[in-house]
Structures are given as C-alpha cells and as structure tokens.
Design an enzyme around this catalytic site. Structure first.
Site, short mmCIF file in Angstrom:
data_model
loop_
_atom_site.label_atom_id
_atom_site.label_comp_id
_atom_site.label_asym_id
_atom_site.label_seq_id
_atom_site.Cartn_x
_atom_site.Cartn_y
_atom_site.Cartn_z
N ASN A 1 12.86 -13.32 -60.04
CA ASN A 1 13.91 -13.39 -61.04
C ASN A 1 14.15 -14.86 -61.35
OD1 ASN A 1 15.40 -13.92 -58.53
ND2 ASN A 1 17.24 -13.70 -59.78
N HIS B 1 10.49 -21.17 -67.21
CA HIS B 1 10.14 -20.49 -65.96
C HIS B 1 9.71 -21.48 -64.88
CE1 HIS B 1 10.26 -16.36 -67.51
NE2 HIS B 1 9.92 -16.92 -68.66
#
Length: 182
Positions: A33, A44
C-alpha cells in the site's frame, strides 16, 4: 526533493496514488500500500531508503536508475505499478486482514482487465494475506489470474533487512528473465 512536514504527511493519508498501468504490460509490480511519503508526493516507492528503484535498475529492468518522479517512464519498458491496498499508512501493519482480502479481490479484477504477462507482488506477507495463501514463498507461484502469471518478490522496504539490494536484484532479475522468455 521538497521537504515534507509532519502535517504534510498526515494530510497524505486521505490521498489516493494513481496506478501506473496500461493494457498488456510485461510486468505489473504491486506494492503493499502507499506509504505516507508516496501519498504526499504521488510517486510510488518514494520514501528515501526504499530500494525499489535501485533494485529495478540493478536487476536490468531499466537502463538507468530512475527517480520516483519518473515513474510514468516505466510504461515505455512495459512495466507498471499498483498496490494491494489503496489506503496510505505510515506502516503496513496498520492494514486489517479484511483490507488485504478486499485488496486481493480488487487486484485480481484489475489484473484480469489489464492482462499483464506477470503480476509481481512485492512482499510475501502481503501476498499471503491478500490471496489467502499461507504457504507462498518468494518466486513464481502456481496461481494465475486470468492469463497472468504471478511472482512474489521480496519487499524493497529499507525495513526488510533479510534482503540486501544485491540479493533482491538477483530475484528481480529472475523475474525479468522469465518475462523476456516467449
């Protein structure tokens, strides 16, 4: 990189981080997550100390070491990024078993729709929780999702002291070789 305050990181808990995806990728990497740094920046694996980007390069997936802010360039390599659970947290242990199960269900739907050649889940514990596979180990799995094969990779978090960047790069390199095999 801009220095983020504790207030910036706390506010990031409510932000969704867009996937970097396209139909028919060679490999769709799947994190557990988003961390708060990832949510705050929208990139990310953005936390300093996370070894995803160096390992991706060391394993031969990318021609150069990329920065998290360059994540959209992954698509030109046939690579993408998503997460098991969309909710940002400071630590993965803040996620519930139900969030993992629901995340696994939604991930399977996404993989069936996008049809990557390989789904690469980075973190064996997350994979086990999301897909109720207590015996899963690092490496290729028996499970397929639609036509996509599944590989479990070591978690690149700096907290994962069991794996060095070099040993992770070897495992990621095994996936790269498999993804290049017709």
């Amino acid at each position: 990189m801009t220095r983020l305050t504790p207030a910036d990181l706390e506010a990031a808990r409510d932000r969704l981080v867009p996937d970097v995806v396209a139909d028919g990728l060679s490999v769709l990497f799947c994190g557990i997550n988003p961390g708060l740094m990832t949510a705050a920046t929208g990139h990310h694996f953005a936390r300093p100390g996370n070894r995803f980007w160096p390992v991706l390069h060391l394993s031969g997936f990318t021609a150069r070491l990329m920065k998290p802010s360059e994540q959209d360039e992954l698509l030109s390599y046939g690579l993408g990024i998503t997460n098991v659970v969309a909710r940002a947290t400071a630590r993965a242990d803040e996620l519930s078993a139900e969030e993992y199960r629901e995340g696994g269900r939604l991930l399977a739907e996404k993989v069936e729709r996008l049809r990557p050649r390989w789904l690469a889940v980075v973190g064996v514990t997350a994979y086990r929780a999301a897909f109720d596979d207590r015996k899963a180990r690092i490496g290729p799995q028996e499970r397929t999702i639609g036509s996509s094969r599944v590989w479990v990779l070591p978690n690149p978090s700096g907290l994962n002291a069991h794996w060095t960047a070099a040993t992770m790069a070897e495992e990621y390199g095994r996936l790269r070789a498999a993804a290049q095999t017709p």
